[in-house]
Scaffold this active site. Structure first.
Site, mmCIF file in Angstrom:
data_model
loop_
_atom_site.group_PDB
_atom_site.id
_atom_site.type_symbol
_atom_site.label_atom_id
_atom_site.label_comp_id
_atom_site.label_asym_id
_atom_site.label_seq_id
_atom_site.Cartn_x
_atom_site.Cartn_y
_atom_site.Cartn_z
ATOM 1 N N ASP A 170 0.854 -1.189 0.000
ATOM 2 C CA ASP A 170 0.000 0.000 0.000
ATOM 3 C C ASP A 170 0.893 1.245 0.000
ATOM 4 O O ASP A 170 1.830 1.350 0.800
ATOM 5 C CB ASP A 170 -0.899 0.003 1.240
ATOM 6 N N GLU A 182 -4.505 2.416 -4.644
ATOM 7 C CA GLU A 182 -3.057 2.529 -4.455
ATOM 8 C C GLU A 182 -2.466 1.250 -3.879
ATOM 9 O O GLU A 182 -1.333 1.233 -3.398
ATOM 10 C CB GLU A 182 -2.723 3.701 -3.520
#
Length: 477
Positions: free
Chosen positions: A345, A389
């Site tokens: 992440d 993301e």
């Protein structure tokens, strides 16, 4: 304006016949040569930058062949003083004029050039056999009465064939293709009516009468439609989807079938050529079908690839990730080999987007994807964009130590990676891009499911983010 030009042309033709009766025949020939020539020029002009350029060029070629036929008539009648009003050479040109039109109806600019080349070769074969068939009834200097009747019947069949298929293509086409086929259909229907009228009711009347104005009509109509302004032809509705697909699927049969029919016509008089025509038709259709099928399979592969690739980063998307994880799970379980899953992440990605804008955020995502591809280099590894993301890396047949080492390599490489220029130039001090990585590992897959590995990897990622980010956390199932 094109319509006014057509009306002026007809008016001049009629006035020439009325004012100069002693030269009516010669003047009529000149107008009858000028009308298809004008149509040819209009079609050639229209082909510039048109999506159906090949069709307009084929139409222009057909008009030039018809012009040559009428010019041959004039030479034989006015220069050589041949009493036969329709010499064999003219007959041939009138027959061959339909070959380019048939090609325009049978092929499509959407086809690859080898397919269009095969269609062109089939069209040339049709033209050659038409040549042979025509001179079964006529010579270069004249044609017998019986031969002329047989040729008129051939004209009728050819004209009905072209008009009928042009109407079908018109009804099944859309956009600029619909405009082209509508033009061709209207011309073909007018030409069919004109040819039937002239050939069957005016065959004994020499040129130089008002009946000749009827011959001008289809060519002037074609020229006027080809020269229509773009604004006048902009609204071309789409055809019914099913009809369009049926016609597109059936149109490749048109040229081979035409060749088969023409080959059948000369079977009794030229058996060897007819046999060759049958063979060329079947071989051409077969090769064309193979090429079309290869292109279809390539397009299917490309579409399949697109459904599995993330368009922003160029790596696998969520769909391919899910399929690969399930596919790799069973072999790894049978081999009792370990498997690891990395969930990655990007830290503080929302703030990065808010500060520098989405283009900068997209650039950062592409940078992360590039680092992942550089680090996970085994052929069995899969790098994917998991969503937003978040990224994921599937590592089958690996050890816990190997997975931890790779995760740390990725984290450090991203931290050292230069930021995209658009982001770096707007920061003071320079911004850094970091990621949090959760590593899920399972040593024995037997009796377990992929969702369990996902769960521990997700838990490890949450632990890394809660522990301050820019770190690697590992959990073992």
């Amino acid at each position: 304006m094109p319509i006014l030009v057509a009306i002026a042309f007809l008016t001049c033709h009629a006035l020439a016949l009325a004012l100069f009766p002693d030269h009516a025949k010669l003047l009529s020939y000149l107008f009858l040569i000028a009308a298809p020539l004008l149509a040819a020029l209009a079609c050639a002009w229209r082909s510039r930058g048109d999506p159906v350029a090949h069709g307009w060029i084929a139409l222009a070629l057909g008009m030039l062949l018809w012009t040559a036929g009428m010019a041959s008539n004039m030479v034989m009648a006015m220069v050589l003083a041949n009493a036969n009003p329709t010499p064999g050479l003219s007959m041939l040109c009138y027959v061959l004029y339909g070959v380019p039109l048939t090609y325009a109806l049978a092929t499509s600019p959407r086809e690859a050039w080898p397919v269009r080349l095969i269609d062109a070769l089939l069209a040339l074969a049709v033209g050659y056999l038409f040549f042979v068939h025509t001179f079964s009834f006529a010579t270069l200097s004249n044609a017998s009465d019986e031969g002329v009747e047989r040729l008129r019947l051939m004209f009728d069949i050819e004209n009905v064939f072209i008009a009928a298929f042009a109407v079908v293509r018109w009804l099944a086409a859309g956009g600029e293709h619909r405009v082209f086929f509508r033009t061709l259909a209207i011309f073909a229907l007018l030409y069919l009516a004109t040819a039937a009228y002239i050939n069957h009711t005016q065959s004994d009347v020499d040129y130089g009468t008002l009946a000749d104005l009827v011959i001008d009509l289809p060519f002037l109509t074609l020229a006027a439609m080809a020269l229509r302004p773009a604004a006048a032809r902009a609204d071309a509705p789409e055809a019914p989807r099913r009809l369009s697909l049926v016609v597109r699927a059936g149109s490749p049969l048109m040229m081979p079938l035409t060749l088969l029919v023409v080959s059948g016509l000369i079977l009794h008089t030229h058996a060897a050529l007819a046999t060759a025509g049958f063979a060329v038709a079947l071989l051409g259709y077969g090769v064309r079908s193979v090429l079309t099928q290869v292109r279809t399979l390539e397009e299917q592969d490309q579409l399949s690839e697109l459904t599995r690739i993330d368009p922003l980063t160029g790596i696998a998307n969520r769909r391919q990730f899910d399929e690969t994880l399930k596919r790799d799970w069973a072999p790894a379980a049978r081999g009792e080999r370990g498997m690891a899953l990395l969930l990655i992440d990007v830290d503080h990605f929302k703030q990065l987007n808010d500060r520098f804008g989405h283009p900068a955020g997209d650039a950062c995502l592409r940078e992360v994807a590039e680092v992942l591809k550089e680090c996970a280099v085994r052929s069995t590894d899969l790098v994917a964009r998991y969503g937003g993301e978040e990224f994921a890396v599937i590592l089958p047949y690996t050890s816990q130590h190997g997975a931890e080492r790779l995760a740390e390599t990725i984290r450090a490489a991203i931290e050292r990676r230069p930021l995209p220029v658009a982001v770096a130039e707007g920061t003071s001090p320079p911004a850094s891009l970091t990621v949090s990585i959760g590593v899920g590992y399972v040593a024995e897959l037997v009796g377990r499911r992929p969702e369990a590995l996902m769960g521990v990897a997700d838990g490890a990622l949450y632990e890394a983010k809660r522990g301050g980010r820019n770190r690697v956390c590992v959990r073992v199932l």
